[in-house]
Design a protein around this motif. Structure first.
Motif, mmCIF file in Angstrom:
data_model
loop_
_atom_site.group_PDB
_atom_site.id
_atom_site.type_symbol
_atom_site.label_atom_id
_atom_site.label_comp_id
_atom_site.label_asym_id
_atom_site.label_seq_id
_atom_site.Cartn_x
_atom_site.Cartn_y
_atom_site.Cartn_z
ATOM 1 N N LYS A 156 0.859 -1.189 0.000
ATOM 2 C CA LYS A 156 0.000 0.000 0.000
ATOM 3 C C LYS A 156 0.894 1.238 0.000
ATOM 4 N N ILE A 157 0.574 2.217 -0.866
ATOM 5 C CA ILE A 157 1.489 3.364 -0.979
ATOM 6 C C ILE A 157 1.075 4.554 -0.123
ATOM 7 N N ASP A 158 -0.170 4.594 0.341
ATOM 8 C CA ASP A 158 -0.578 5.739 1.155
ATOM 9 C C ASP A 158 -0.870 5.320 2.595
ATOM 10 N N ALA A 159 -0.621 6.241 3.488
ATOM 11 C CA ALA A 159 -0.894 6.007 4.911
ATOM 12 C C ALA A 159 -1.343 7.328 5.521
ATOM 13 N N PRO A 160 -2.290 7.347 6.474
ATOM 14 C CA PRO A 160 -3.116 6.180 6.787
ATOM 15 C C PRO A 160 -4.158 5.929 5.697
ATOM 16 N N ALA A 196 -0.210 9.658 12.950
ATOM 17 C CA ALA A 196 -0.675 10.857 12.267
ATOM 18 C C ALA A 196 -1.818 11.494 13.050
ATOM 19 N N HIS A 204 -2.572 5.334 13.570
ATOM 20 C CA HIS A 204 -1.345 4.576 13.353
ATOM 21 C C HIS A 204 -1.535 3.619 12.179
ATOM 22 N N ALA A 205 -0.526 3.536 11.311
ATOM 23 C CA ALA A 205 -0.609 2.659 10.141
ATOM 24 C C ALA A 205 0.443 1.564 10.254
ATOM 25 N N VAL A 206 -0.005 0.318 10.306
ATOM 26 C CA VAL A 206 0.881 -0.842 10.353
ATOM 27 C C VAL A 206 0.907 -1.486 8.967
#
Lengths: 266, 266, 266, 266
Positions: A156-160, A196, A204-206
């Motif tokens: 995945k390229i975007d977060a969150p 973020a 939070h992005a894992v």
């Protein structure tokens, strides 16, 4: 399904709902076609994709069309469907306030309004995702603290994730409505570990090999926690939501945004 | 317990271990005193705190002393205990490579070495925390992806927690030993949601009212996940680790760093 | 790979390991073939299935054979592989103490022993499952309470799962070794909610549409918890374990039972 | 607060709500007293316990009384409060359909009805527990599978917990309303691992040292899961719910059963 303007009678719900799929050759479109073919009370009457003539849809006898195409064409598709008196269920992304407003205006035209045509645009058809988001927004005012963790595959390229942003924004709005202070946070050093900030809610992005798309919302009060988690393992998980939308859109004239608005959650 | 230097005979393990507590008036010290008084085979023989004369400890007949004092005095305490021939279990933070080295040198002095005195310094006496960290380091080489989430009460001022940093560093070292590439991560936008980078391992810090101290280590391969989570709800949870350390230190001459090194995990 | 008995030199580990797959047409076998073809340092040299002549394997130049066949033929396959001087990695179920003993005796025959042929029989090649089980057994002696929850798809006909039974038995054995009392349990009414009793350890089986195969081991002390969870979403998750077994079996003469015994977990 | 029957004007919500606590010497009662003393807009005006004369309450000027007494006296307390024109918030267990009906009848008496007195009886004041239960009931119709896991300390004598039974029953009722089939389950052997059957919903009870009171509801569809979990670590966690009830009961004449009915969850 095309109703003469003169008639004041709303279109009745058909016993079998005929469905056209737009973007039928895409990965999501093919899954939708399979789901409709397997569903009781629904009949797949048209598969439409890039390069096809729109008459395939218009003359198919479809009551409802499901659009999983691309941002560049989805709005034009919806206007063409409205002209043809066909209800639309839209899963394609890329809609803006402006494009949704143009659909509202089209729906308000006398002939379309008289036909009671419905359009449902949903950024997410996963029942678990939509319910998690809805419940989180409703719980928001009852807890001092809240944070969001989203977990996805590492490609995945975007977060969150868009879903997590949407969830955090809905939580933040609910807390603001209730006049709540921000979640307490005494952090002085190490802010980069704190995720973020989305409207004051930490997200939070894992990223982990083996995962697909998952979200967890954590609420805390003194002495208690509430956690809501949803896991999407496969795009087939969106099909119950798509089928529900197809069945509901025929009874809901006008524009509906978000699957949660056709669920019975009272 | 004071063994004449001339004797080559190591000190036998006493049937009842007499224990002194240093920092006995602190919150952790009081909890340790209670735990020792309640433990079979241990006897609390001295409570020592700031302002007391060290003879309280030296003349107590203590075989082992447990130090939960403050960074500024803990090293001096340990040297005084070694001079008195008393084994030391240390939970106070603030130790550096240099201060540990000075203890090693003291332990290597002939009289102290002959007495087979042991010192155990542990940053964490929580069995669940120590086991989670140890298992995570051992699992690290078998998974393509790994991330760490720590969760604490919102009054904590640093992020990520020392335990989480330590865990991430141990995982990173194990992966480096095995010649592994970093965990895959295609993130292009939204790096602030991706947590802190500790030796190449992402660490996320959640702050939530109602939590105490918790850590979760997530591992991923194609098609599978391994999650190890530990929850510390109360400082009383450190007591089984402290008691274990008291019982083990008398049989382990020299310096041992980390409770994991007295656990039987093979 | 067939080494003359006279030679005292053990067979060296080949630079490229040639691999035959037995049961190559089955779902698991096909997945294994794909994984071997994609793996560095391994070459797929034979696909063998029911109805094929065993010379396909014998004359393939295989150093190692992977057996995912059926309980009725797997033992005969292993003996034939040993006669051909081919190491065996076995994932087929149905092995008993007696059938394993016959393999041990065959391995002890002078010619086979001299060839240093290895056999690895593993009930589970999932790294997350094997690690969860191993860590749980090692943690068992440090917690007052322990229970096991296994979660599977609702089409599973047996409960609890073999993996959960195996895990509970290993935990029970470790607790018995450490002289521990049973987990405390004051339940007077409602025993049917308390799960199955496997060697004194409570095991709960959850059946839920959308799940595949999952296990969670929960440990508790006063004030703390340790949870170890593993999720298997797809049979492709067994491939890292199979590839590891293929690479390790050539260096491990004799019978090894359980993937955990070729992992480096110290 | 006692309003003449002749008056048609409902009692206004007082600026400061005076509160009496019944069962004030019990563990829960003391916690409630502390919470009320610390709460803005509430004033503790009476502490009443076994042996005290009820005039302590009646003459205290209390607008609301909170009852955390024992099953044997709680109903009599409520009737006495109604006679005194005092609203009641009741957390004591042991209420039956019959005892609730008697309260409804008392509330319907002209003088009491005119005074617009309210009674709120809640089996659980934990916001996380009440929200988990409410959300679970609402989600129930959208998932093919559902199971409940409750986790408690090992000194609990009944299984499954009342909260888990209540949750399962509410889920079962929602599924029945929606005409759903039971959750799929192909189990043939090992039914003892499958938990208790509460109205067709499987409920598992885990007992673990270190836990307090926790509940997890797991929903599954093909390709997706929804999990709702709540953790109660301390009885202080019930205080936000009690304070909310005190503030709401003065605006809700008649009998309300369940805290969820005073929450804004639309």
């Amino acid at each position: 399904m095309t109703i003469p303007v003169a008639s004041a009678t709303p279109s009745p719900v058909p016993e079998t709902i005929n469905v056209a799929v737009l973007g039928a050759a895409g990965r999501m479109g093919r899954t939708v076609c399979d789901a409709i073919e397997a569903a009781a009370g629904l009949e797949l009457v048209a598969r439409y994709d890039a390069g096809d003539d729109f008459s395939v849809v218009r003359e198919s006898g479809a009551h409802v069309a499901v659009d999983f195409t691309v941002p560049g064409v989805t709005e034009a598709n919806v206007h063409a469907l409205l002209d043809a008196g066909i209800h639309a269920v839209v899963g394609t992304t890329g809609w803006t306030d402006e494009s949704r407003q143009r659909v509202r205006e089209h729906l308000a035209q006398p002939a379309v309004a008289a036909a009671r045509t419905g359009v449902l645009i949903a950024p997410n058809f996963g029942l678990s995702a939509v319910l998690a988001m809805t419940f989180a927004a409703r719980a928001a005012r009852y807890f001092e603290s809240v944070e969001v963790i989203e977990l996805h595959h590492p490609d995945k390229i975007d977060a969150p994730s868009g879903t997590a942003r949407h969830t955090a924004a809905a939580i933040a709005a609910a807390r603001a409505d209730a006049g709540m202070a921000p979640s307490p946070d005494a952090t002085e050093t190490g802010h980069d570990a704190r995720g973020a900030d989305v409207d004051g809610v930490r997200v939070h992005a894992v990223r982990l090999r083996g995962l697909v798309a998952h979200e967890e919302i954590l609420f805390g009060n003194v002495g208690e926690q509430l956690s809501i988690r949803q896991d999407s393992f496969d795009r087939v998980s969106f099909m119950p939501g798509v089928l529900l939308a197809v069945r509901e859109v025929v009874t809901r004239p006008g524009l509906t945004v978000g699957l949660e608005n056709v669920l019975d959650l009272s």
